[in-house]
Design an enzyme around this catalytic site. Sequence first.
Site, mmCIF file in Angstrom:
data_model
loop_
_atom_site.group_PDB
_atom_site.id
_atom_site.type_symbol
_atom_site.label_atom_id
_atom_site.label_comp_id
_atom_site.label_asym_id
_atom_site.label_seq_id
_atom_site.Cartn_x
_atom_site.Cartn_y
_atom_site.Cartn_z
ATOM 1 N N ASP A 145 -15.767 -75.038 0.122
ATOM 2 C CA ASP A 145 -15.321 -74.020 1.059
ATOM 3 C C ASP A 145 -13.810 -73.904 0.930
ATOM 4 O OD1 ASP A 145 -16.749 -72.489 3.502
ATOM 5 O OD2 ASP A 145 -14.644 -72.835 3.988
ATOM 6 N N ARG B 194 -6.229 -65.069 17.256
ATOM 7 C CA ARG B 194 -6.312 -66.336 16.523
ATOM 8 C C ARG B 194 -4.941 -66.868 16.150
ATOM 9 N NH1 ARG B 194 -11.522 -65.845 12.450
ATOM 10 N NH2 ARG B 194 -13.088 -65.512 14.071
#
Length: 295
Positions: free
Chosen positions: A165, A52
């Site tokens: 979030d 990632r």
Amino acid sequence: MSPGPSDGPALPAGCARPGPMSQKLFDRMSRFVYEQVGIKLPGSKRVMLEARLQKRLRALGMASYDQYVDYLFTEKGFDEELRNFIDVVTTNTTEFFREPRHFDYLTSTVLPGWTSEAARLRAQRTLRVWSAGCSIGMEPYTLAMVLRDYAERTPGFAFSILATDISSRALQQAVRAVYEEERVHSVPEPFRKRYLLRSRDRTRRLVRMGPELRSAVRFERLNFMDPFGFSEPMDIIFCRNVIIYFDKPTQEGLFSRFCQCLRPGGHLFIGHSESLTGMALPLEQVAPTVYRRIR
């Protein structure tokens, strides 16, 4: 929580991929992640983190993980890159109407109970719902469908939904409210017809949440490691499949804070892979992974 950021620009031609991340560097980053967002990164996640972070290295034109971390830990890097890094290390599995028995219990028990109590007290209140760890918006939009459907059948019923979030990228997608067509198959057909809009270009196979759903949800960024609270307590909190990323002491601390944000008699919904066993919380279980605050 959400997947990592979108791909950045490709490395210049002939530029090699970064070498493996050292254990020492991974341990340093793992400690940093725990301090910033409370998430434990076991050693088994090192390959995932390498993969990632390659996207961020390409975006920044960097050649090694060491170079990236040296930049991240500068004042400039901390200010400009921290949110991208958080997007990299947080993960997501989400869908519409996930764990459908929760929504069955909501409509069969919680909402009628709320309506009866309001009628008994002759109170005109707005049901306050929090989707904590909302990812790309599928959970809060599911709640919006269920609650709007109930409101259409129940005169005087009003609700508000807050969705939070830690991932800025996830919240951007949630606000856009556009999803691939195959991701809405779990939405009941009557709701699809009533609340979802198909793209005019049918070859794109995209749908968007209707305006009545988009206006029903307010999105905000929130890191659970930061102080949080609300001017009025919540009546319902959905925090599902989020705390599994935290260690036990952090989990108990978070649930204690959730209880402080929940009115007595309010309900907490957690994921089916999660447990409150052994935690000293003012909650009673009323259904599988559904709890009611008792004081």
